[in-house]
Design a protein around this motif. Structure first.
Motif, PDB file in Angstrom:
ATOM      1  N   ARG A   1      48.857  56.191  23.690  1.00  0.00           N
ATOM      2  CA  ARG A   1      50.267  56.410  23.364  1.00  0.00           C
ATOM      3  C   ARG A   1      51.076  55.111  23.451  1.00  0.00           C
ATOM      4  NH1 ARG A   1      49.020  60.449  26.883  1.00  0.00           N
ATOM      5  NH2 ARG A   1      50.178  59.396  28.549  1.00  0.00           N
ATOM      6  N   GLY A   2      50.448  54.018  23.869  1.00  0.00           N
ATOM      7  CA  GLY A   2      51.144  52.736  23.970  1.00  0.00           C
ATOM      8  C   GLY A   2      51.758  52.477  25.322  1.00  0.00           C
ATOM      9  N   THR A   3      51.469  53.317  26.307  1.00  0.00           N
ATOM     10  CA  THR A   3      51.940  53.071  27.672  1.00  0.00           C
ATOM     11  C   THR A   3      51.106  51.954  28.288  1.00  0.00           C
ATOM     12  OG1 THR A   3      52.576  55.388  27.904  1.00  0.00           O
ATOM     13  CG2 THR A   3      52.368  54.095  29.929  1.00  0.00           C
ATOM     14  N   VAL A   4      51.796  50.934  28.795  1.00  0.00           N
ATOM     15  CA  VAL A   4      51.123  49.731  29.300  1.00  0.00           C
ATOM     16  C   VAL A   4      51.386  49.607  30.793  1.00  0.00           C
ATOM     17  CG1 VAL A   4      50.959  47.210  29.136  1.00  0.00           C
ATOM     18  CG2 VAL A   4      51.359  48.584  27.073  1.00  0.00           C
ATOM     19  N   ALA A   5      50.329  49.333  31.563  1.00  0.00           N
ATOM     20  CA  ALA A   5      50.472  49.167  33.014  1.00  0.00           C
ATOM     21  C   ALA A   5      49.550  48.057  33.495  1.00  0.00           C
ATOM     22  CB  ALA A   5      50.154  50.476  33.734  1.00  0.00           C
ATOM     23  N   PHE A   6      50.100  47.175  34.341  1.00  0.00           N
ATOM     24  CA  PHE A   6      49.289  46.156  35.002  1.00  0.00           C
ATOM     25  C   PHE A   6      48.682  46.762  36.268  1.00  0.00           C
ATOM     26  CE2 PHE A   6      52.028  43.620  32.350  1.00  0.00           C
ATOM     27  CZ  PHE A   6      51.235  42.549  31.977  1.00  0.00           C
ATOM     28  N   LEU A   7      47.473  46.387  36.583  1.00  0.00           N
ATOM     29  CA  LEU A   7      46.787  46.918  37.753  1.00  0.00           C
ATOM     30  C   LEU A   7      47.489  46.453  39.022  1.00  0.00           C
ATOM     31  CD1 LEU A   7      44.269  48.520  38.702  1.00  0.00           C
ATOM     32  CD2 LEU A   7      43.120  46.306  38.957  1.00  0.00           C
ATOM     33  N   ASP A   8      47.838  47.427  39.882  1.00  0.00           N
ATOM     34  CA  ASP A   8      48.437  47.083  41.166  1.00  0.00           C
ATOM     35  C   ASP A   8      47.364  46.604  42.125  1.00  0.00           C
ATOM     36  OD1 ASP A   8      50.980  47.754  40.331  1.00  0.00           O
ATOM     37  OD2 ASP A   8      50.731  49.869  40.887  1.00  0.00           O
TER      38      ASP A   8
ATOM     39  N   ALA B   1      37.072  44.496  40.935  1.00  0.00           N
ATOM     40  CA  ALA B   1      37.293  43.600  42.080  1.00  0.00           C
ATOM     41  C   ALA B   1      37.795  42.258  41.537  1.00  0.00           C
ATOM     42  CB  ALA B   1      36.009  43.420  42.882  1.00  0.00           C
ATOM     43  N   ARG B   2      38.780  41.673  42.265  1.00  0.00           N
ATOM     44  CA  ARG B   2      39.356  40.405  41.809  1.00  0.00           C
ATOM     45  C   ARG B   2      39.323  39.363  42.918  1.00  0.00           C
ATOM     46  NH1 ARG B   2      45.148  40.721  40.048  1.00  0.00           N
ATOM     47  NH2 ARG B   2      45.394  42.540  41.419  1.00  0.00           N
ATOM     48  N   ALA B   3      39.150  38.108  42.474  1.00  0.00           N
ATOM     49  CA  ALA B   3      39.229  36.976  43.403  1.00  0.00           C
ATOM     50  C   ALA B   3      40.257  35.990  42.846  1.00  0.00           C
ATOM     51  CB  ALA B   3      37.871  36.305  43.563  1.00  0.00           C
ATOM     52  N   GLY B   4      41.528  36.195  43.185  1.00  0.00           N
ATOM     53  CA  GLY B   4      42.594  35.306  42.740  1.00  0.00           C
ATOM     54  C   GLY B   4      42.906  35.385  41.265  1.00  0.00           C
ATOM     55  N   HIS B   5      42.404  36.402  40.578  1.00  0.00           N
ATOM     56  CA  HIS B   5      42.537  36.471  39.128  1.00  0.00           C
ATOM     57  C   HIS B   5      43.758  37.305  38.732  1.00  0.00           C
ATOM     58  CE1 HIS B   5      40.426  35.374  35.451  1.00  0.00           C
ATOM     59  NE2 HIS B   5      40.925  36.483  34.925  1.00  0.00           N
ATOM     60  N   PRO B   6      44.396  36.980  37.557  1.00  0.00           N
ATOM     61  CA  PRO B   6      45.541  37.775  37.104  1.00  0.00           C
ATOM     62  C   PRO B   6      45.161  39.242  36.916  1.00  0.00           C
ATOM     63  CG  PRO B   6      45.361  35.756  35.822  1.00  0.00           C
ATOM     64  CD  PRO B   6      44.110  35.863  36.635  1.00  0.00           C
ATOM     65  N   PRO B   7      46.123  40.152  37.102  1.00  0.00           N
ATOM     66  CA  PRO B   7      45.818  41.583  37.010  1.00  0.00           C
ATOM     67  C   PRO B   7      45.489  42.001  35.584  1.00  0.00           C
ATOM     68  CG  PRO B   7      48.176  41.256  37.190  1.00  0.00           C
ATOM     69  CD  PRO B   7      47.544  39.915  37.399  1.00  0.00           C
ATOM     70  N   PRO B   8      44.467  42.845  35.395  1.00  0.00           N
ATOM     71  CA  PRO B   8      44.181  43.363  34.054  1.00  0.00           C
ATOM     72  C   PRO B   8      45.258  44.352  33.621  1.00  0.00           C
ATOM     73  CG  PRO B   8      42.791  44.448  35.665  1.00  0.00           C
ATOM     74  CD  PRO B   8      43.543  43.389  36.417  1.00  0.00           C
ATOM     75  N   VAL B   9      45.264  44.654  32.317  1.00  0.00           N
ATOM     76  CA  VAL B   9      46.249  45.568  31.747  1.00  0.00           C
ATOM     77  C   VAL B   9      45.512  46.765  31.165  1.00  0.00           C
ATOM     78  CG1 VAL B   9      48.157  45.800  30.127  1.00  0.00           C
ATOM     79  CG2 VAL B   9      47.665  43.580  31.135  1.00  0.00           C
ATOM     80  N   ILE B  10      46.070  47.955  31.401  1.00  0.00           N
ATOM     81  CA  ILE B  10      45.530  49.177  30.798  1.00  0.00           C
ATOM     82  C   ILE B  10      46.597  49.738  29.865  1.00  0.00           C
ATOM     83  CG2 ILE B  10      44.702  51.527  31.192  1.00  0.00           C
ATOM     84  CD1 ILE B  10      43.660  50.572  33.892  1.00  0.00           C
ATOM     85  N   ALA B  11      46.236  49.957  28.611  1.00  0.00           N
ATOM     86  CA  ALA B  11      47.143  50.519  27.609  1.00  0.00           C
ATOM     87  C   ALA B  11      46.501  51.779  27.045  1.00  0.00           C
ATOM     88  CB  ALA B  11      47.409  49.509  26.505  1.00  0.00           C
ATOM     89  N   ASP B  12      47.177  52.928  27.221  1.00  0.00           N
ATOM     90  CA  ASP B  12      46.591  54.172  26.707  1.00  0.00           C
ATOM     91  C   ASP B  12      46.923  54.326  25.229  1.00  0.00           C
ATOM     92  OD1 ASP B  12      49.179  55.135  26.481  1.00  0.00           O
ATOM     93  OD2 ASP B  12      49.104  56.264  28.364  1.00  0.00           O
TER      94      ASP B  12
END
Length: 661
Positions: free
Chosen positions: A564-571, A551-562
């Motif tokens: 294999r090096g695939t990087v995604a910001f939380l939508d 849960a976020r309150a105005g905070h920047p999105p966290p990042v998940i990196a598996d």
């Protein structure tokens, strides 16, 4: 009697063609009064339209350096035209440019005169300017009364004598006249100072010289004019000094206090003072004013050199090093200045008191040999004496005058305020950092299913804010991950951070759901006041399912990196910050595969003024291409390659790596 036979009009036109002087004889001949003509365009008022081309040619000739005699019709005030015989010669105007001195007589009167020499003598007696005519051997032929008054020698005693015989030491004037005679070129506004040995009698003269031409154009002598410009020169010098003082004050306003760093502020002070106002400047701060309260008592009467500048290469550097401390002896000049809070001037024989401690004989010898004047100025800000500034001038430079001391005192007063601002800010920053460190325990626990690491960095050396991170072990081997950012800096932001951290820990241990945690924090921030605001991310990781509730309150999105090096910001929406109102926050469920990374951070890591936020996010994604590296190494790389070189805000990062079951 001669004036009755041949009235001579005199007027002076500056380089812009405007009349700056109009004699009474000119008024009598042409009807115009000085009040009517001074400041007017001479050609427009005096020269008939059909004669202006001739007038222009005459002016050009005079400005080339030659004296010219010519006949020129001049307009009378009643509109009639008066034919006049005129003598034009170059003269320096008030701005040092070449103007025209015109002496004129009505043509009909001149024609009645059989003796041209009488006209010349009339010219000399009429002129308020010192005038002289010298022959080819540079001996006086004629001088007027004005020149006689200038050099203090009767008119009759000039004839046949050289300039250096009348005014010993005036060889420079004779050299200039020889140059005019040899080259046939006028010299306008040559500045000459007489009586330099006695400041009370010193005068400044504007001297102009033009070749005197015979009937066939040959150079038969030199015509000279002298104008006393002492008062104007003094006024000009005072105006120039005032301009420089204002410029220095303006420069000081931009240079001093550019940062809240105490050392840099002291260095800025000496850069402003040296070398324009002084040959040296020494900023010495009282340890008891700079030290924390608990250590001030032990530093009573001790000063530390914070900055110094000496233009003299012979100054003993080992005694003048920045950082040196010395005890101020009771009753010394230093103590008097700092106790009374009043500046003091020292001269020649008083230099000894500049050395407050014994054992510095080499420095004392240097000061006695080289320093001619000094000024000790206390650094006083908000009623507190912070130390003193010592400025000196060497013996080859004039002592400080009243204007110098006023300017130095003003600059030191400004410096004191800047130093005090830096001192108070430094204390507040240290207190805020101490408070933050005491409230935010950066030692993360060992938890089930996750490997953790985190960092906190203040914004450079000057800012401490309210960023924090935490990890809390929950029931059923779950872990709560928290990262937040309180808006603002300083002690207040650190204190608010401590309250939020405590509230989160209390709510987490009650097994409060992520959405409810943020609702409770929102209410807590709102209770602190209308101007309080913070962002926060709260996540709960379950090692059994591998899922995270975030849960976020105005905070920047966290990042998940598996792995294999695939990087995604939380939508998903970030939601409003804490403190803006009781609103539900979206809770997202994400899967965290084994060996993958969950990276949370505050906005200072990726954002700075004047840069694109997307650039920071791209740098963050690129830094996570190798999630298999040791977690500490990944964290260090993030801070080294993602964080802006000039940070505007403090930074917190929290990294979690999912461990295989």
């Amino acid at each position: 009697m001669f004036q009755d036979l041949l009235p001579l009009a005199l007027w002076v036109v500056d380089a812009d063609g405007r009349l700056v002087q109009w004699s009474l004889a000119a008024r009598d001949l042409l009807g115009h009064t000085p009040e009517q003509l001074v400041g007017q365009d001479a050609k427009r008022v005096l020269v008939p339209e059909e004669n202006r081309e001739l007038a222009d040619r005459l002016v050009r000739t005079v400005r080339s350096g030659a004296a010219v005699v010519a006949r020129l019709p001049v307009r009378h005030r009643d509109g009639s035209v008066v034919d006049m015989e005129m003598w034009h010669c170059p003269i320096a105007d008030a701005r040092g440019r070449t103007g025209v001195l015109a002496i004129a007589a009505e043509t009909s009167a001149v024609e009645r005169m059989r003796d041209a020499l009488a006209a010349l003598e009339g010219l000399f007696t009429q002129s308020p300017i010192g005038l002289a005519m010298l022959g080819p051997d540079l001996r006086f032929l004629r001088v007027n009364e004005a020149l006689s008054r200038i050099d203090g020698v009767p008119v009759a005693e000039h004839a046949g004598r050289r300039v250096t015989e009348i005014a010993p030491g005036a060889g420079a004037l004779e050299s200039v006249m020889r140059q005019v005679l040899d080259r046939g070129e006028a010299v306008v506004d040559f500045r000459y100072v007489s009586g330099a040995a006695d400041p009370q009698r010193m005068r400044t003269w504007s001297c102009s010289y033009a070749p005197l031409l015979g009937g066939a154009g040959q150079r038969v002598g030199v015509i000279a004019s002298l104008i006393d410009i002492t008062e104007g020169q003094r006024a000009h010098l005072e105006a120039e000094r005032a301009r420089r003082r204002l410029a220095l004050l303006a420069e000081a306003g931009t240079q001093m206090g550019s940062t809240l760093d105490l050392t840099r502020t002291a260095q800025e002070v000496v850069r402003v003072l040296v070398p324009r106002l002084a040959d040296s400047a020494d900023v010495q701060l009282l340890e008891e004013a700079m030290a924390p309260d608990e250590t001030a008592a032990s530093a009573h009467g001790v000063v530390r050199r914070a900055a110094a500048a000496f233009t003299d290469p012979d100054a003993p550097a080992d005694h003048l090093a920045v950082g040196m401390t010395m005890q101020v002896p009771p009753g010394s000049v230093y103590e008097q200045v700092m106790t009374a809070g009043r500046a003091m001037n020292l001269y020649l024989g008083d230099i000894g008191p500049l050395i407050p401690t014994p054992g510095a004989e080499r420095l004392r010898e240097y000061l006695y040999a080289r320093v001619g004047a000094a000024r000790l100025v206390p650094l006083v800000a908000r009623g507190t004496v912070l130390g003193a500034v010592v400025v000196t001038r060497t013996r080859g430079r004039e002592p400080f005058d009243e204007q110098d001391t006023l300017l130095i005192d003003e600059l030191v007063a400004r410096a004191a305020l800047n130093i005090d601002n830096a001192r108070m800010y430094s204390r507040e920053r240290d207190a805020a950092l101490t408070l933050q460190r005491s409230l935010m325990n950066t030692a993360l626990p060992t938890v089930s299913g996750l490997e953790l690491t985190g960092r906190y960095l203040p914004a450079g050396d000057q800012e401490v804010g309210g960023d924090w991170f935490d990890a809390i072990a929950l029931s059923d081997d779950r872990t709560a991950l928290v990262i937040g950012d309180v808006m603002g800096h300083g002690i207040h932001a650190a204190a608010v951070m401590g309250q939020l951290r405590t509230a989160v820990r209390t709510l987490a241990r009650r097994d409060t759901a992520p959405g409810q945690v943020l609702r409770s924090l929102d209410a807590a921030v709102a209770d602190l006041g209308d101007n309080e605001m913070a962002t926060c991310l709260y996540a709960v990781h379950d090692p059994v399912t591998g899922h995270c509730l975030i849960a976020r309150a105005g905070h920047p999105p966290p990042v998940i990196a598996d792995e294999r090096g695939t990087v995604a910001f939380l939508d998903g929406p970030a939601g409003p910050p804490l403190g803006v109102g009781r609103q539900d926050r979206e809770v997202q469920r994400v899967f965290l595969p084994p060996h993958s990374l969950l990276v949370t951070y505050t906005d200072g890591l990726i954002e700075t003024r004047g840069t694109d936020l997307d650039q920071g996010m791209r740098r963050l994604a690129e830094a996570l291409r190798h999630p298999g590296h040791p977690l500490e190494e990944i964290c260090d790389d993030l801070l080294a390659h993602v964080m802006p070189q000039v940070a505007d805000d403090d930074v917190a990062v929290l990294l979690a790596r999912a461990l295989p079951r």
